[in-house]
Design an enzyme around this catalytic site. Structure first.
Site, PDB file in Angstrom:
ATOM      1  N   SER A 215       5.940   1.550   8.144  1.00 20.09           N
ATOM      2  CA  SER A 215       6.864   2.282   8.111  1.00 20.09           C
ATOM      3  C   SER A 215       7.428   2.364   9.089  1.00 20.09           C
ATOM      4  CB  SER A 215       6.067   3.663   8.256  1.00 20.09           C
ATOM      5  OG  SER A 215       7.190   4.233   7.937  1.00 20.09           O
ATOM      6  N   ASP A 449       7.473   3.711  -3.116  1.00 11.79           N
ATOM      7  CA  ASP A 449       7.659   4.140  -2.451  1.00 11.79           C
ATOM      8  C   ASP A 449       9.436   4.172  -1.857  1.00 11.79           C
ATOM      9  OD1 ASP A 449       8.137   5.015   0.342  1.00 11.79           O
ATOM     10  OD2 ASP A 449       7.483   3.066   1.049  1.00 11.79           O
ATOM     11  N   HIS A 474       3.871   3.367   0.171  1.00  9.12           N
ATOM     12  CA  HIS A 474       3.857   3.051   1.535  1.00  9.12           C
ATOM     13  C   HIS A 474       2.745   2.737   1.969  1.00  9.12           C
ATOM     14  CE1 HIS A 474       7.340   3.941   4.558  1.00  9.12           C
ATOM     15  NE2 HIS A 474       6.513   4.068   4.646  1.00  9.12           N
TER      16      HIS A 474
END
Length: 515
Positions: A215, A449, A474
């Site tokens: 991320s 995601d 994700h």
């Protein structure tokens, strides 16, 4: 390169049950407001947490097979906690720039082959949360350390966890004068200092380093490889939306469109109910005692003062369900299953509340508010322009940069720098620029995601490659593996390991040729 299989029928449960320790109900409630700070400055910018979904569902989803919550490769007793006397400001020579703070990092040397053979180092770059949240869930390092004979190192991001400058959170977050050292460029400089320090301490100057992040941490990993190629041989950047800046991705066609797509694929009825619920909330809120009525219906932890508080909370829940919509048990399906499964005589908001309970579990109260460092980050260099168009299940919202800047100034006293990321790290014409000088970066994504819309989805060169899966979510590829993982996920991880092995083989050949 893509690995896809036929979409399996959704199942009403979630594989987070095998990836996370059991956390308290109150903790899971609090994190939803950490991920979506309800201040106006970051309302539509979801937090880029690698493990946010795991933590949210921690206690709810671990029911069933808690013995499989963690990989056998992970043992907390193998970790040694260390602190580095970190420089406060790497980029100035002012007197106060030389102040320091204690930055936490953890080392696992269980499988390390040692400096005498220049055995590699796998370095996890912490993101916008404490390492305590990440380490139990990020299985890529411990599961592969044994094969690589690698040292594992986990470095905490400044201003999170136990790596707080100025001695306390209260002082560090007091105002812009102390928060001004809290940005991505300072963070990757921290990582460089610590990695160089550790290699020197261990006499491992020739041990190649692979940085890994998810991320926001994935963005840091890719940027680290670009800025510090002499420190890191390569980077695995999982779910890193490095193109979600400076309108490279059109704001109105991004995040919330994918959230909507995920929900609509799960259930058309659920999608329609959610879409209709916003006007119903506003209608009730506009009536005398309407906010009190909504507070009671949704069992809020404190009385609502505006309908936006409830709508923001629900938006964040739907977004996180989609962002972490991991197989085999898909939280989007859990939410929709409860909304659709409510009695036909129930009103719209009773059905919506059924989805809330399904997602969080049966808590004493819902809709709480707290604040964290992500709000500052989105008001400094992490300005991610996200709009909501008329084709989603959410109320339309247009990202207005001038309004955003004014809100940040009102909150922190300083404006953000919306063009800084693309100026400092790049982003525009990414293939043209990176193909000329970059190497050894894996950009991995799962297309369910919502943040994947801002990711690298096509190979840039032979060694800057994109690995994505149609049904992934994700950061799923760097989570702890389980027996329930589908073949496409297993193959994605194998591909990433194979690529990293190729980098290392070339490095060791070059090293031997130079000695």
């Amino acid at each position: 390169m893509a690995f896809e299989t036929q979409l399996l029928p959704p199942r009403i449960s979630h594989n987070i049950e095998m990836k996370q320790l059991t956390f308290s109900l109150q903790s899971s409630l609090l994190l939803i407001s950490l991920i979506f700070d309800t201040t106006s400055v970051s309302l539509k910018i979801p937090r880029l947490s690698p493990t946010g979904g795991q933590f949210i569902h921690g206690n709810y989803w671990t029911q069933g097979r808690p013995s499989e919550a963690l990989s056998s490769a992970f043992d907390p007793k193998d970790l040694q906690t260390c602190y580095y006397n970190q420089t406060l400001d790497h980029f100035n020579f002012r007197y106060d720039s030389f102040n320091t703070f204690q930055q936490r990092y953890l080392i696992n040397s269980k499988h390390w082959g040692g400096s005498n053979i220049s055995a590699p180092i796998l370095a996890y770059l912490g993101a916008e949360e404490s390492l305590d949240d990440d380490i139990p869930n990020i299985g890529f390092l411990p599961e592969n350390a044994i094969h690589f004979q690698a040292l594992q190192i986990y470095i905490e991001h400044r201003y999170y966890g136990k790596s707080i400058p100025f001695g306390s959170t209260e002082v560090a977050f007091k105002n812009a004068s102390t928060l001004g050292y809290f940005n991505s460029a300072q963070a990757i400089a921290d990582y460089a200092e610590i990695l160089i320090h550790v290699k020197k301490q261990l006499h491992a100057e020739h041990s190649p380093v692979i940085v890994i992040g998810g991320s926001y941490g994935g963005m840091l990993a890719s940027w680290f490889r670009l800025k510090y190629p002499h420190v890191a041989l390569g980077a695995l950047a999982s779910s890193a939306p490095i193109l979600y800046f400076d309108d490279i991705v059109p704001p109105e066609t991004g995040y919330y469109s994918i959230v909507t797509k995920d929900f609509r694929e799960a259930s058309e009825t659920c999608y329609q109910i959610i879409k209709k619920s916003w006007s119903e909330i506003d209608n009730i809120a506009s009536k005398p005692e309407g906010l009190s009525c909504l507070s009671k219906k949704f069992r809020t932890c404190r009385p609502l003062t505006t309908s936006s508080e409830l709508k923001d909370y629900l938006e964040s829940m739907y977004a996180m369900a989609a962002q972490y919509d991991s197989p085999p048990n898909h939280p989007v399906t859990v939410v929709c299953g409860s909304i659709d499964g409510a009695s036909s005589t129930d009103d719209i908001l009773t059905k919506i509340f059924a989805g809330v309970v399904a997602y969080f579990g049966n808590l004493s109260c819902y809709v709480t508010e707290t604040h964290d460092g992500w709000a500052w980050q989105t008001c400094s260099d992490m300005v991610i322009p996200i709009s909501v168009n008329n084709d989603t299940m959410f109320p339309p919202y247009k990202f207005d940069l001038d309004e955003f800047i004014n809100n940040c100034k009102a909150t922190y006293g300083v404006p953000p720098r919306p063009n800084w990321v693309t100026t400092y790290f790049g982003g525009h014409d990414i293939k043209l620029s990176l193909s000329r000088f970059a190497s050894n970066i894996i950009f991995s994504n799962g297309l369910r995601d919502p943040y994947s819309i801002g990711g690298i989805l096509e190979d840039i060169s032979d060694s800057v490659v994109a690995v994505h899966t149609k049904n992934g979510s994700h950061c799923l590829d760097i989570f702890t593996s389980t027996h329930a993982d589908p073949d496409w996920l297993v193959n994605q991880r194998k591909s990433e390991v194979r690529i990293i092995k190729g980098w290392m083989a070339k490095y060791y050949a070059d090293l031997q040729a130079l000695q």
